[in-house]
Design a protein around this motif. Structure first.
Motif, PDB file in Angstrom:
ATOM      1  N   ALA A 169       0.827  -1.200   0.000  1.00 27.09           N
ATOM      2  CA  ALA A 169       0.000   0.000   0.000  1.00 27.09           C
ATOM      3  C   ALA A 169       0.866   1.257   0.000  1.00 27.09           C
ATOM      4  N   VAL A 170       2.021   1.195   0.664  1.00 32.23           N
ATOM      5  CA  VAL A 170       2.927   2.351   0.712  1.00 32.23           C
ATOM      6  C   VAL A 170       3.439   2.667  -0.690  1.00 32.23           C
ATOM      7  N   ALA A 171       3.856   1.631  -1.415  1.00 28.55           N
ATOM      8  CA  ALA A 171       4.338   1.846  -2.787  1.00 28.55           C
ATOM      9  C   ALA A 171       3.233   2.389  -3.679  1.00 28.55           C
ATOM     10  N   ALA A 172       2.013   1.886  -3.474  1.00 24.58           N
ATOM     11  CA  ALA A 172       0.880   2.367  -4.279  1.00 24.58           C
ATOM     12  C   ALA A 172       0.606   3.839  -4.002  1.00 24.58           C
ATOM     13  N   ALA A 173       0.607   4.221  -2.711  1.00 26.81           N
ATOM     14  CA  ALA A 173       0.364   5.618  -2.360  1.00 26.81           C
ATOM     15  C   ALA A 173       1.481   6.513  -2.890  1.00 26.81           C
ATOM     16  N   ALA A 174       2.720   6.037  -2.790  1.00 26.07           N
ATOM     17  CA  ALA A 174       3.851   6.808  -3.311  1.00 26.07           C
ATOM     18  C   ALA A 174       3.749   6.970  -4.822  1.00 26.07           C
ATOM     19  N   THR A 175       3.268   5.931  -5.501  1.00 26.56           N
ATOM     20  CA  THR A 175       3.092   5.991  -6.949  1.00 26.56           C
ATOM     21  C   THR A 175       2.098   7.071  -7.338  1.00 26.56           C
ATOM     22  N   VAL A 176       0.974   7.112  -6.619  1.00 36.45           N
ATOM     23  CA  VAL A 176      -0.035   8.122  -6.921  1.00 36.45           C
ATOM     24  C   VAL A 176       0.515   9.521  -6.681  1.00 36.45           C
ATOM     25  N   ALA A 177       1.205   9.712  -5.534  1.00 36.46           N
ATOM     26  CA  ALA A 177       1.799  11.012  -5.230  1.00 36.46           C
ATOM     27  C   ALA A 177       2.817  11.394  -6.294  1.00 36.46           C
ATOM     28  N   ASP A 178       3.642  10.444  -6.679  1.00 33.08           N
ATOM     29  CA  ASP A 178       4.670  10.656  -7.697  1.00 33.08           C
ATOM     30  C   ASP A 178       4.046  11.136  -9.002  1.00 33.08           C
ATOM     31  N   ASN A 179       3.083  10.390  -9.506  1.00 30.30           N
ATOM     32  CA  ASN A 179       2.512  10.710 -10.812  1.00 30.30           C
ATOM     33  C   ASN A 179       1.654  11.963 -10.795  1.00 30.30           C
ATOM     34  N   LEU A 180       0.977  12.233  -9.669  1.00 35.67           N
ATOM     35  CA  LEU A 180       0.186  13.452  -9.574  1.00 35.67           C
ATOM     36  C   LEU A 180       1.086  14.679  -9.629  1.00 35.67           C
TER      37      LEU A 180
END
Length: 425
Positions: A169-180
């Motif tokens: 879940a941490v990687a998923a949240a970081a991915t969203v933050a990264d791409n946004l």
């Protein structure tokens, strides 16, 4: 999740490998088609489109958030094979000779990214721990974002895998933050090109050329279409590319296994133990060796590499499959709970990278376009940097953008690994 509420399970279940592979491949094909056909999609990038498609389908319950196809096949085989194929474009001699000023700004920006990672980590460590988060996870995200904001999604994946974060879940949240943040920043960079403040402080010959009518966006767009157009490729090319990729990963795993036992369990104490721990963790990473061996081949065996047609296309396609997969675990609830501080972390890193790039370009009296494209290459990677140059009509900068962005794939893994080690991973 809509379908799970109705059916009690995702529409396509986790053991339906053919169904999931079909959805993944169709989504990637759609993202690539949109990116190459429509101007708005090229600005957003096919990478982000593929990720958004995966995130939407996972959140409405069409596909599961975890399965063997994602965790074992894509993360375990597709990504390691894609990296060496992409790095075959990274001839260090050619980059130094052709990229010129943009390369210098890019390297300054890379230093800014590393500085931003440390500043963001130490600024947010307390607040993140206060919310119940693990500082180990925050350090891992700082390492992953260092890789991503010097290289690209390839490096994010390498760091996530190295720190055991893939599929979490941490990687998923970081991915969203990264791409946004990445998507928003691209529009900021485009705005900078039209702002009087920046035009007054920097020379801008490519912008002037476009506005004077000596070139036009249509010509650049034709160049973009030609970049991914059909190229000569044979069965032998496909065989050689896959053989090269598998051999590099195989040898890298063997070499990394010789060093990894040197890493210290727990906290290293004393100078000798700290040095041994660093050597074990840095040289014990398969991704460090995948990068090293691939670049050596690309630089010193360039004539042979030039005969291996299709490496960039195959490598890019494999990485697009990965980009779809990293969007899958991004549950909206998880993002809302975990992403706010990750958004702050990525914001700090992006702003510091921007300051380093633009101040460096100003002090060295480089062009505004060099600063814009170099910062884009840091934050987004070679395809987004080239896409921005194309969309603005700066056709002469498309090649250098691809070159310096590809170099980021090399440096990002090294830098991310070092940042992780320094932060105690």
């Amino acid at each position: 999740m809509l379908f799970e509420m109705w059916l009690g399970h995702p529409l396509i279940q986790a053991d339906n490998n053919w169904g999931l592979m079909g959805v993944m491949c169709l989504s990637v094909a759609l993202a690539i088609w949109l990116e190459q056909k429509y101007q708005w999609a090229s600005k957003v990038s096919g990478a982000i489109i593929a990720l958004i498609l995966a995130m939407v389908m996972a959140n409405v319950g069409i596909i599961p958030t975890s399965c063997a196809l994602y965790d074992n096949i894509v993360w375990g085989y597709v990504v390691p094979m894609g990296i060496p194929l992409l790095l075959l474009q990274c001839n260090l001699k050619k980059i130094w000779r052709e990229a010129g000023k943009m390369l210098t700004v890019f390297l300054i920006g890379a230093v800014g990214t590393i500085a931003g990672a440390f500043i963001a980590y130490f600024a947010l460590r307390g607040p993140y721990a206060a919310t119940g988060g693990s500082v180990h996870d925050l350090a891992a995200v700082a390492s992953m974002m260092t890789g991503s904001y010097i290289g690209g999604g390839v490096n994010f994946t390498a760091m996530a895998s190295q720190h055991g974060m893939n599929g979490t879940a941490v990687a998923a949240a970081a991915t969203v933050a990264d791409n946004l943040l990445m998507a928003l920043y691209f529009f900021v960079l485009i705005a900078f090109a039209g702002m009087r403040l920046f035009r007054a402080k920097f020379s801008h010959p490519h912008i002037d050329q476009v506005e004077s009518g000596r070139t036009d966006k249509a010509a650049a767009q034709t160049q973009a279409a030609a970049f991914w157009s059909r190229k000569e490729i044979s069965l032998k090319d496909i065989a050689m590319n896959f053989a090269f990729a598998v051999a590099v990963v195989w040898i890298s795993n063997i070499v990394a296994g010789l060093f990894s036992p040197m890493a210290v369990d727990g906290v290293a104490t004393g100078a000798a133990e700290v040095l041994r721990d660093f050597v074990g963790k840095f040289f014990g990473s398969q991704y460090v060796w995948i990068t090293t061996f691939s670049v050596i081949v690309a630089t010193f065996f360039s004539k042979s590499v030039e005969k291996m047609h299709g490496s960039q296309e195959i490598g890019t396609y494999l990485i697009y499959l990965f980009l779809f997969v990293i969007g899958v675990p991004a549950n909206i609830y998880t993002v809302l709970v975990e992403a706010p501080l990750f958004l702050v972390l990525t914001f700090i890193m992006v702003v510091i990278n921007m300051l380093f790039c633009f101040l460096g370009a100003k002090l060295l009296r480089f062009d505004l376009e060099d600063a814009i494209i170099a910062s884009n290459a840091n934050i987004g990677g070679p395809t987004t940097a080239a896409g921005m140059a194309i969309s603005q009509g700066w056709a002469k900068l498309v090649g250098p953008a691809m070159l310096v962005g590809t170099l980021g794939y090399v440096l990002g893994t090294y830098a991310g690994t070092v940042v992780g080690i320094v932060l105690g991973l």
